[in-house]
Each structure stands twice: as C-alpha cells, then as structure tokens.
Design an enzyme around this catalytic site. Sequence first.
Site, mmCIF file in Angstrom:
data_model
loop_
_atom_site.group_PDB
_atom_site.id
_atom_site.type_symbol
_atom_site.label_atom_id
_atom_site.label_comp_id
_atom_site.label_asym_id
_atom_site.label_seq_id
_atom_site.Cartn_x
_atom_site.Cartn_y
_atom_site.Cartn_z
ATOM 1 N N HIS A 117 -9.744 1.068 4.583
ATOM 2 C CA HIS A 117 -8.360 1.295 5.324
ATOM 3 C C HIS A 117 -8.572 2.181 6.587
ATOM 4 C CE1 HIS A 117 -4.459 2.493 6.181
ATOM 5 N NE2 HIS A 117 -3.803 1.351 5.853
ATOM 6 N N GLY A 158 2.296 2.354 10.884
ATOM 7 C CA GLY A 158 3.103 3.467 10.653
ATOM 8 C C GLY A 158 4.062 3.812 11.864
ATOM 9 N N ASN A 172 0.905 -1.076 0.079
ATOM 10 C CA ASN A 172 0.011 0.067 -0.055
ATOM 11 C C ASN A 172 1.001 1.328 -0.041
ATOM 12 O OD1 ASN A 172 -1.749 2.109 0.491
ATOM 13 N ND2 ASN A 172 -2.345 1.387 2.672
ATOM 14 N N LYS A 208 0.298 4.175 -0.219
ATOM 15 C CA LYS A 208 -0.562 5.468 0.349
ATOM 16 C C LYS A 208 -0.415 6.557 -0.593
ATOM 17 C CE LYS A 208 -0.193 3.565 4.929
ATOM 18 N NZ LYS A 208 -0.441 3.342 6.298
ATOM 19 N N GLU A 233 -7.231 4.611 7.713
ATOM 20 C CA GLU A 233 -7.070 6.234 7.427
ATOM 21 C C GLU A 233 -8.148 6.771 6.626
ATOM 22 O OE1 GLU A 233 -3.047 5.827 5.423
ATOM 23 O OE2 GLU A 233 -2.229 5.165 7.244
ATOM 24 N N SER A 282 3.303 -2.080 10.346
ATOM 25 C CA SER A 282 4.793 -2.186 10.458
ATOM 26 C C SER A 282 5.223 -3.432 10.166
ATOM 27 C CB SER A 282 4.936 -1.493 12.127
ATOM 28 O OG SER A 282 4.701 -0.325 12.173
ATOM 29 N N GLU A 299 -5.837 -4.938 10.710
ATOM 30 C CA GLU A 299 -4.703 -4.053 10.896
ATOM 31 C C GLU A 299 -4.911 -3.058 12.050
ATOM 32 O OE1 GLU A 299 -2.677 -2.496 6.956
ATOM 33 O OE2 GLU A 299 -4.254 -1.466 7.183
HETATM 34 P P1 PGA Z 1 2.704 0.446 7.660
HETATM 35 O O1 PGA Z 1 1.181 0.659 7.171
HETATM 36 O O2 PGA Z 1 3.276 -0.851 6.979
HETATM 37 O O3 PGA Z 1 3.421 1.451 7.192
HETATM 38 O O4 PGA Z 1 2.322 0.150 9.193
HETATM 39 C C1 PGA Z 1 0.286 -0.344 7.004
HETATM 40 C C2 PGA Z 1 -0.917 -0.057 6.272
HETATM 41 O O5 PGA Z 1 -1.351 1.033 6.604
HETATM 42 O O6 PGA Z 1 -1.582 -0.677 5.383
#
Ligand code: PGA
Length: 259
Positions: free
Chosen positions: A103, A181, A18, A20, A105, A219, A175
């Site tokens: 997601h 992140g 992803n 982003k 976000e 992460s 997640e």
């Molecule tokens: P990350 O993000 O691996 O940077 O923690 C995962 C995601 O949001 O899908």
Amino acid sequence: MNDLASVLVVRKKLVVGNWKMNGSLARNAALLGGLKAAAVGGEVERVVCPPYPYLVQAIESLAGVPIAVGAQNLSAIKEGAHTGEVSASMLTDLGCRWVIVGHSERRNLYGEDDVAVAAKVQAALDAKLMPILCVGETLSQREAGQAESIVHRQLDGVVSVLGAERAGAVVVAYEPVWAIGTGRTASPEQAQAIHASIRAFLASRGVNAAEVRLLYGGSVTAANAASLFAQADIDGALVGGASLQVEGFSEICVAAAAS
Ligand code: PGA
C-alpha cells in the site's frame, strides 16, 4: 488485448475494505454486524481488512457469511527474531485468506521499496494467502507524465521476482496516491487508461493478464462506484474511508454486483 480481456473472460468483481488503523472492539462489532446483515448474495466477492489485533474478531464474527477477511500487511520472513512482525503463516493460521501488500502508506511512510514488496508478495503466495498488490503514482509523478512508467516499474519488481505464472495469481490494486483519502477520485476514464495499460504490461511480460483482477482504489464511494465499475478493465475496488460505514461499503458492493 483489451477486447480479449473483456470479451472472453468474466472476472468476478471484488470489493475490499481497507480499515487502515481504525476501529475498536465495540466499533468493529457494530460494523461487522451491519455488514453481515447486508451481505446478501450478488455476483461480488467481499473482503474486509481490519488491523491485526482485530482479525480474530472479524473472522469469528463473519463465520458462515460471504465476507472474507484479509490483513493489511505481512512480513516477508517466515518466523524468528523479528520483533513486531507478523508472518504469512500466522495469518492463514487465523483464517485470513487475503493480504494487502505494498500500500502507498507502507511504501511512503514505512520505506517499503519494490524489492521488499516483491518479497512480501512471494511470502503471501507461498502461504496460500491471496496478495492484493498496490501500485500507483504520486501527484508530481502524474504531472510529470510518469504515471504509467511508475506503475509499470512497480509491477515489474514483482513479475521479475515471481515469474509470469505466479504473477498471474496476484490481484492488482491501482491506487493513485493523490486520490487516497483526498476525496479526489481519478475519473473513470483516467482509471481505465491506467488499468488497460497495467493489463497490457502484464500481458507483455507473459502473464495471463486477461484473468488478473484489477481493482481501483482512491476515494471510492457509493456515489462514484458504478461509473468506475462500468469500465472494461476495472474489476472491483479497494476502499478505505467508505469501508468504515455499513452503507458505504454495502452500496459499493451492490454497485459491483450490478455492473
Ligand atoms: P480511500 O483509501 O478510499 O480512503 O481513499 C483507499 C486506500 O488507501 O486503500
């Protein structure tokens, strides 16, 4: 249930990057070139999800390479007066095969609730796009002992709209919001516990849960991927930050193929 899931059915590992809201034509070209060179065989399915404007770049660059392309979002609506939105059929028209839906976000920053997420999953399936449905609890919800109930509620929102049979076609990405992140991954045992509970919940709703692929996200790096993939109910990863580097993504794919 768990034994049934792990003994009778082989679920091919799936690693999804992803990106982003990151990238540029030049940076993507370098990343895609590296990913292409590294994507040699192995028992793992690879997907990258660039921002909308770069989907065509990725699809063209990855033609003939075993890396599929997905989007990070879609509209639940088919077409018409919806300025700024992108429909499922536009994504398939370009050659996308996957789409991330719900997601955290999108849920937290853009107000997508369970109803909106279910409508998007349905629109994706109607257009023959494979939805990757994201679920997960916040830190305060985990600390309040609500991790499972939050995730079950998020799943229920989709299963009750889709019905059990169609829900079985969805990939689920667990997640935990506190792990995205932050560099703070759920331990393999924490992730496995929720994954097993997701599979049991789906089975209790009549979904063919043994065949549903459950990805972990939050992460994930080359350093922790193998221990996550060693868990019985972790069938791959949804990778954010580490998917922006050729080595990071490729090493996670290698760990998936070896597990
Ligand atoms: P990350 O993000 O691996 O940077 O923690 C995962 C995601 O949001 O899908």
